[in-house]
Design a protein around this motif. Structure first.
Motif, PDB file in Angstrom:
ATOM      1  N   LEU A 154       0.828  -1.204   0.000  1.00 42.21           N
ATOM      2  CA  LEU A 154       0.000   0.000   0.000  1.00 42.21           C
ATOM      3  C   LEU A 154       0.859   1.249   0.000  1.00 42.21           C
ATOM      4  N   SER A 155       0.358   2.277  -0.662  1.00 38.36           N
ATOM      5  CA  SER A 155       0.987   3.582  -0.563  1.00 38.36           C
ATOM      6  C   SER A 155       0.730   4.125   0.835  1.00 38.36           C
ATOM      7  N   VAL A 156       1.745   4.724   1.420  1.00 32.17           N
ATOM      8  CA  VAL A 156       1.620   5.237   2.786  1.00 32.17           C
ATOM      9  C   VAL A 156       0.538   6.305   2.873  1.00 32.17           C
ATOM     10  N   SER A 157       0.374   7.081   1.818  1.00 29.64           N
ATOM     11  CA  SER A 157      -0.517   8.246   1.864  1.00 29.64           C
ATOM     12  C   SER A 157      -1.968   7.941   1.516  1.00 29.64           C
ATOM     13  N   ASP A 158      -2.266   6.736   1.039  1.00 27.76           N
ATOM     14  CA  ASP A 158      -3.618   6.441   0.559  1.00 27.76           C
ATOM     15  C   ASP A 158      -4.318   5.407   1.417  1.00 27.76           C
ATOM     16  N   LEU A 159      -5.642   5.560   1.530  1.00 20.93           N
ATOM     17  CA  LEU A 159      -6.461   4.569   2.211  1.00 20.93           C
ATOM     18  C   LEU A 159      -6.689   3.372   1.287  1.00 20.93           C
ATOM     19  N   PRO A 160      -6.956   2.189   1.861  1.00 22.22           N
ATOM     20  CA  PRO A 160      -7.086   0.977   1.034  1.00 22.22           C
ATOM     21  C   PRO A 160      -8.191   1.047  -0.018  1.00 22.22           C
ATOM     22  N   ASP A 161      -9.256   1.818   0.266  1.00 21.21           N
ATOM     23  CA  ASP A 161     -10.387   1.842  -0.673  1.00 21.21           C
ATOM     24  C   ASP A 161     -10.255   2.923  -1.740  1.00 21.21           C
ATOM     25  N   TYR A 162      -9.087   3.556  -1.825  1.00 21.81           N
ATOM     26  CA  TYR A 162      -8.852   4.553  -2.872  1.00 21.81           C
ATOM     27  C   TYR A 162      -8.913   3.854  -4.225  1.00 21.81           C
ATOM     28  N   LEU A 163      -9.787   4.308  -5.098  1.00 23.56           N
ATOM     29  CA  LEU A 163     -10.071   3.595  -6.344  1.00 23.56           C
ATOM     30  C   LEU A 163      -8.834   3.311  -7.189  1.00 23.56           C
ATOM     31  N   PRO A 164      -7.929   4.261  -7.418  1.00 24.59           N
ATOM     32  CA  PRO A 164      -6.734   3.928  -8.203  1.00 24.59           C
ATOM     33  C   PRO A 164      -5.931   2.765  -7.620  1.00 24.59           C
ATOM     34  N   MET A 165      -5.845   2.697  -6.289  1.00 23.75           N
ATOM     35  CA  MET A 165      -5.135   1.594  -5.661  1.00 23.75           C
ATOM     36  C   MET A 165      -5.894   0.276  -5.852  1.00 23.75           C
ATOM     37  N   PHE A 166      -7.213   0.324  -5.686  1.00 22.92           N
ATOM     38  CA  PHE A 166      -8.039  -0.864  -5.863  1.00 22.92           C
ATOM     39  C   PHE A 166      -7.920  -1.397  -7.288  1.00 22.92           C
ATOM     40  N   LEU A 167      -7.900  -0.500  -8.273  1.00 28.63           N
ATOM     41  CA  LEU A 167      -7.773  -0.924  -9.670  1.00 28.63           C
ATOM     42  C   LEU A 167      -6.408  -1.542  -9.944  1.00 28.63           C
ATOM     43  N   GLU A 168      -5.379  -0.983  -9.336  1.00 33.65           N
ATOM     44  CA  GLU A 168      -4.049  -1.552  -9.517  1.00 33.65           C
ATOM     45  C   GLU A 168      -3.986  -2.964  -8.946  1.00 33.65           C
ATOM     46  N   PHE A 169      -4.612  -3.156  -7.784  1.00 32.23           N
ATOM     47  CA  PHE A 169      -4.672  -4.493  -7.196  1.00 32.23           C
ATOM     48  C   PHE A 169      -5.457  -5.443  -8.101  1.00 32.23           C
ATOM     49  N   ALA A 170      -6.609  -4.986  -8.595  1.00 31.66           N
ATOM     50  CA  ALA A 170      -7.427  -5.828  -9.469  1.00 31.66           C
ATOM     51  C   ALA A 170      -6.684  -6.208 -10.739  1.00 31.66           C
ATOM     52  N   SER A 171      -5.791  -5.336 -11.187  1.00 28.70           N
ATOM     53  CA  SER A 171      -5.093  -5.569 -12.455  1.00 28.70           C
ATOM     54  C   SER A 171      -4.167  -6.784 -12.405  1.00 28.70           C
ATOM     55  N   ILE A 172      -3.756  -7.207 -11.210  1.00 29.31           N
ATOM     56  CA  ILE A 172      -2.817  -8.334 -11.107  1.00 29.31           C
ATOM     57  C   ILE A 172      -3.517  -9.645 -10.757  1.00 29.31           C
ATOM     58  N   GLN A 173      -4.856  -9.622 -10.719  1.00 29.86           N
ATOM     59  CA  GLN A 173      -5.609 -10.834 -10.413  1.00 29.86           C
ATOM     60  C   GLN A 173      -5.887 -11.644 -11.686  1.00 29.86           C
ATOM     61  N   ILE A 174      -6.101 -12.933 -11.505  1.00 32.79           N
ATOM     62  CA  ILE A 174      -6.546 -13.737 -12.632  1.00 32.79           C
ATOM     63  C   ILE A 174      -7.964 -13.296 -13.019  1.00 32.79           C
ATOM     64  N   GLU A 175      -8.386 -13.678 -14.204  1.00 30.73           N
ATOM     65  CA  GLU A 175      -9.601 -13.096 -14.782  1.00 30.73           C
ATOM     66  C   GLU A 175     -10.828 -13.237 -13.893  1.00 30.73           C
ATOM     67  N   ASN A 176     -11.090 -14.440 -13.370  1.00 34.17           N
ATOM     68  CA  ASN A 176     -12.320 -14.603 -12.590  1.00 34.17           C
ATOM     69  C   ASN A 176     -12.270 -13.821 -11.280  1.00 34.17           C
ATOM     70  N   GLU A 177     -11.089 -13.727 -10.659  1.00 35.18           N
ATOM     71  CA  GLU A 177     -10.954 -12.951  -9.440  1.00 35.18           C
ATOM     72  C   GLU A 177     -11.107 -11.462  -9.737  1.00 35.18           C
ATOM     73  N   ARG A 178     -10.544 -11.040 -10.842  1.00 36.43           N
ATOM     74  CA  ARG A 178     -10.652  -9.639 -11.246  1.00 36.43           C
ATOM     75  C   ARG A 178     -12.109  -9.265 -11.490  1.00 36.43           C
ATOM     76  N   GLU A 179     -12.821 -10.104 -12.200  1.00 37.94           N
ATOM     77  CA  GLU A 179     -14.225  -9.837 -12.487  1.00 37.94           C
ATOM     78  C   GLU A 179     -15.064  -9.793 -11.210  1.00 37.94           C
ATOM     79  N   GLU A 180     -14.749 -10.681 -10.273  1.00 36.85           N
ATOM     80  CA  GLU A 180     -15.496 -10.703  -9.009  1.00 36.85           C
ATOM     81  C   GLU A 180     -15.290  -9.400  -8.240  1.00 36.85           C
TER      82      GLU A 180
END
Length: 234
Positions: free
Chosen positions: A106-132
């Protein structure tokens, strides 16, 4: 890796000189991306060009006015799910633990639910996990897109592209309930204070595990503490 999500994550982040200078590289990444079709590529390229055309301070001022001073356009997902309720804190902890369980820093300055961070996390998931994961946010993304379109903001392009990537369709009733919260005026400080003091927002829909409301996102985080999937290259 879902490059489109990383691109959109970058474009929805606080504008910087580095972001402006990376316009050519970002457009090349859009061209090579496998998740987006031609309409979505055009939308993202328009947003890249728009940000690159502005003075960096002008871009930053616009961003703050749009997303940081307007609660109804907040890029923090749980703002649209839990408001200021105590449940938001636990949802943050759950999301942070899910990130950490998969070695996502996590970035020190951002909360976990910050959308750009959430999208970056989703980007490294396999397809079905990403879609979920993305499917649990589509109602929020749709509402944000409609609010931005109402304001004629170029940032609506990013959300339109996101909705096209996600296979899950937003529930119109849930989106309408999110949109029922009045828009903020970032220049009306008294009204903003009153809005921030309101009770937590609750949405309709069932209360079981199969309901499709956006509050399911936080439950999904609790259920998602499992071994990290291996990312695939898009």
């Amino acid at each position: 890796m879902a490059n489109a999500l990383k691109i959109i994550s970058t474009l929805l982040s606080y504008p910087s000189k580095d972001l402006k200078d990376a316009a050519i590289e970002l457009k090349a990444a859009v061209l090579d991306d496998g998740l987006t079709g031609e309409p979505e590529k055009a939308l993202l390229n328009q947003l890249i060009d728009d940000i690159a055309s502005l003075d960096v301070y002008e871009a930053q001022e616009r961003y703050v006015e749009m997303f940081d001073r307007t609660r109804t356009l907040s890029l923090h997902l749980f703002e649209h799910v839990h408001g200021e309720s105590r449940d938001r804190g636990q949802a943050m902890v759950d999301l942070k633990q899910m990130y950490e369980a998969q070695g996502f820093e996590l970035s020190v300055s951002d909360l976990p639910d910050y959308l750009p961070m959430f999208l970056e996390f989703a980007s490294i998931q396999i397809e079905n996990e990403r879609e979920e994961l993305l499917g649990q946010t589509v109602h929020i993304l749709s509402a944000l897109r409609q609010r931005l379109e109402k304001k004629k903001s170029i940032y609506a392009n990013a959300f339109q592209a996101l909705e096209a990537i996600i296979s899950t369709q937003a529930d119109p009733a849930v989106v309408a309930e999110i949109l029922s919260v009045p828009d903020d005026d970032p220049n009306d400080l008294e009204a903003l204070d009153a809005v921030w003091e309101e009770e937590a927002i609750t949405f309709g829909g069932g209360q079981g595990e199969e309901d499709c409301g956006p509050d399911r996102l936080s439950r999904q985080m609790r259920a998602a503490k499992r071994p990290a999937p291996q990312p695939t290259v898009q």
